[in-house]
Design a protein around this motif. Structure first.
Motif, short mmCIF file in Angstrom:
data_model
loop_
_atom_site.label_atom_id
_atom_site.label_comp_id
_atom_site.label_asym_id
_atom_site.label_seq_id
_atom_site.Cartn_x
_atom_site.Cartn_y
_atom_site.Cartn_z
N GLU A 119 -44.01 -4.87 -15.94
CA GLU A 119 -43.44 -4.04 -14.88
C GLU A 119 -42.10 -3.44 -15.35
O GLU A 119 -41.08 -3.49 -14.66
CB GLU A 119 -43.30 -4.83 -13.58
CG GLU A 119 -44.65 -5.40 -13.15
CD GLU A 119 -44.81 -5.57 -11.65
OE1 GLU A 119 -43.86 -5.30 -10.90
OE2 GLU A 119 -45.92 -5.96 -11.22
N GLU A 122 -42.66 1.56 -15.64
CA GLU A 122 -42.43 2.44 -14.50
C GLU A 122 -40.94 2.74 -14.30
O GLU A 122 -40.58 3.64 -13.55
CB GLU A 122 -43.02 1.84 -13.21
CG GLU A 122 -42.37 0.56 -12.73
CD GLU A 122 -42.94 -0.68 -13.38
OE1 GLU A 122 -42.59 -1.79 -12.91
OE2 GLU A 122 -43.72 -0.56 -14.35
N HIS A 123 -40.07 2.01 -15.00
CA HIS A 123 -38.63 2.26 -14.95
C HIS A 123 -38.20 3.25 -16.04
O HIS A 123 -37.00 3.53 -16.18
CB HIS A 123 -37.86 0.96 -15.14
CG HIS A 123 -38.05 -0.02 -14.03
ND1 HIS A 123 -37.12 -0.18 -13.02
CD2 HIS A 123 -39.06 -0.88 -13.75
CE1 HIS A 123 -37.55 -1.11 -12.17
NE2 HIS A 123 -38.72 -1.55 -12.60
N GLN A 129 -41.81 7.52 -22.31
CA GLN A 129 -42.76 6.41 -22.32
C GLN A 129 -43.52 6.30 -23.64
O GLN A 129 -43.78 5.20 -24.12
CB GLN A 129 -43.73 6.54 -21.14
CG GLN A 129 -43.07 6.23 -19.81
CD GLN A 129 -43.99 6.46 -18.62
OE1 GLN A 129 -45.05 7.08 -18.74
NE2 GLN A 129 -43.58 5.98 -17.46
N THR A 150 -48.00 -2.88 -14.87
CA THR A 150 -47.28 -1.91 -14.03
C THR A 150 -47.95 -1.85 -12.66
O THR A 150 -49.17 -2.05 -12.56
CB THR A 150 -47.24 -0.51 -14.68
OG1 THR A 150 -46.33 0.33 -13.99
CG2 THR A 150 -48.61 0.13 -14.70
N ASP A 152 -49.66 -0.03 -9.60
CA ASP A 152 -50.32 1.24 -9.29
C ASP A 152 -49.88 1.67 -7.89
O ASP A 152 -50.31 1.09 -6.90
CB ASP A 152 -51.83 1.07 -9.36
CG ASP A 152 -52.58 2.37 -9.11
OD1 ASP A 152 -51.93 3.39 -8.78
OD2 ASP A 152 -53.82 2.38 -9.23
N GLU A 153 -49.01 2.67 -7.81
CA GLU A 153 -48.47 3.10 -6.52
C GLU A 153 -49.21 4.29 -5.94
O GLU A 153 -48.78 4.85 -4.93
CB GLU A 153 -46.98 3.42 -6.68
CG GLU A 153 -46.14 2.23 -7.11
CD GLU A 153 -44.65 2.46 -6.99
OE1 GLU A 153 -44.25 3.60 -6.67
OE2 GLU A 153 -43.88 1.50 -7.22
N SER A 160 -46.30 7.21 -3.93
CA SER A 160 -45.17 6.46 -4.47
C SER A 160 -44.67 5.48 -3.43
O SER A 160 -44.72 5.74 -2.22
CB SER A 160 -44.03 7.41 -4.86
OG SER A 160 -42.84 6.70 -5.12
N HIS A 166 -38.22 3.24 -9.85
CA HIS A 166 -39.54 3.55 -10.40
C HIS A 166 -39.63 5.06 -10.63
O HIS A 166 -40.12 5.81 -9.77
CB HIS A 166 -40.65 3.07 -9.46
CG HIS A 166 -40.80 1.59 -9.44
ND1 HIS A 166 -41.82 0.96 -8.75
CD2 HIS A 166 -40.08 0.61 -10.04
CE1 HIS A 166 -41.70 -0.35 -8.92
NE2 HIS A 166 -40.65 -0.59 -9.70
N CYS A 169 -43.94 6.09 -12.65
CA CYS A 169 -45.12 5.35 -12.20
C CYS A 169 -46.40 5.92 -12.83
O CYS A 169 -46.52 7.14 -13.03
CB CYS A 169 -45.24 5.40 -10.69
SG CYS A 169 -43.93 4.47 -9.86
N LEU A 170 -47.34 5.02 -13.11
CA LEU A 170 -48.60 5.40 -13.73
C LEU A 170 -49.76 4.83 -12.93
O LEU A 170 -49.70 3.70 -12.44
CB LEU A 170 -48.68 4.84 -15.16
CG LEU A 170 -47.66 5.38 -16.17
CD1 LEU A 170 -47.62 4.50 -17.40
CD2 LEU A 170 -48.00 6.82 -16.54
#
Length: 275
Positions: A119, A122-123, A129, A150, A152-153, A160, A166, A169-170
């Protein structure tokens, strides 16, 4: 696991506050802690299956409690990387046997059996990345593994959670692409974790993005009392979730990323012996 969490909590003390997150032992709700435990347990199981017992490196490790637990299970040498000097001091106090690094540059290339970044991605902004994951892959020894988790949002309203840190995000296809582009000749698999810590209910799907954006706006105005409010608020939310249902099995299971609706993603890069 409990002795590792207690060691980190003792080393943290009452006066330490990390506003960036990442202190697994300091999470205010069991649900959040269980989520991290599931990620690290998946990495430990994968390493055991692959026969990797020499070394573990966790990047963005925080205090290193769960990484120390994984290293203990594997009988492996422990390496931690975190940019926060305060976090590094805590990690060294809690786990004096660990090799604690300020940057990944301090770790030689192709020397680690299991590399993890839990995690963290996502930062990191999308344009950075690829460089980040490429650096992670470069530290994996031939035959070793990189495990990246990570949230999943994509299931939240607007795609999001609204949590300000974050910024990269992926979803599952996005994680697959980032990992494969960074390791084009490696075997890459993305799994989805399902279970109570990874369940996104209808209320949370709508309310959490609003609450997070509100906290981003109001938190700085509250100054030093902000972290004192956050803990009880999170505990109340966790209690509300528990009693609001639906009843979910406490077990966490891994599915192919294309299946299910759990919010946990775990990407695995198997670096072949010839790479």
């Amino acid at each position: 696991m409990q002795p590792y969490l207690e060691a980190a909590r003792t080393a943290l003390g009452r006066g330490y506050v990390n506003y960036e997150g990442g202190d697994v032992g300091g999470h205010s709700t069991e649900r959040s802690l269980f989520r991290h435990v599931a990620n690290y347990l998946a990495a430990a199981d994968l390493a055991q299956t692959a026969g990797l017992h020499d070394s573990v490196l966790d990047v963005g490790s925080g205090t290193g409690a769960l990484t120390a637990w994984v290293a203990g299970r594997l009988g492996a040498e422990l390496h931690l990387v975190d940019r926060d000097p305060g976090v590094r001091r805590v990690a060294l106090s809690a786990f004096p046997h660990a090799h604690v690094h300020a940057t990944l540059d301090e770790v030689p290339r192709a020397t680690v059996g299991l590399v993890t970044a839990m995690e963290v991605i996502e930062h990191i902004s999308p344009d950075e990345q690829h460089t980040f994951v490429t650096a992670l892959v470069s530290r994996v020894e031939p035959g070793g593994l990189l495990v990246v988790s990570t949230p999943d949002e994509s299931g939240y309203t607007g795609g999001s959670s609204g949590y300000a840190p974050h910024i990269g995000c992926l979803d599952a296809p996005g994680l697959q692409t980032v990992l494969q582009n960074a390791a084009p000749t490696a075997q890459v698999t993305v799994w989805r974790l399902e279970g109570d810590p990874f369940h996104l209910g209808r209320v949370r799907r709508l309310v959490q993005p609003v609450a997070n954006r509100l906290w981003t706006a109001v938190g700085p105005l509250l100054g030093p009392v902000a972290h004192r409010i956050a803990g009880p608020a999170a505990s109340f939310a966790d209690l509300a979730r528990t009693h609001a249902g639906p009843e979910l099995a406490p077990e966490v299971r891994a599915l192919p990323a294309s299946e299910g609706s759990g919010t946990g993603l775990v990407g695995v890069v198997h670096v072949g012996a010839g790479q």
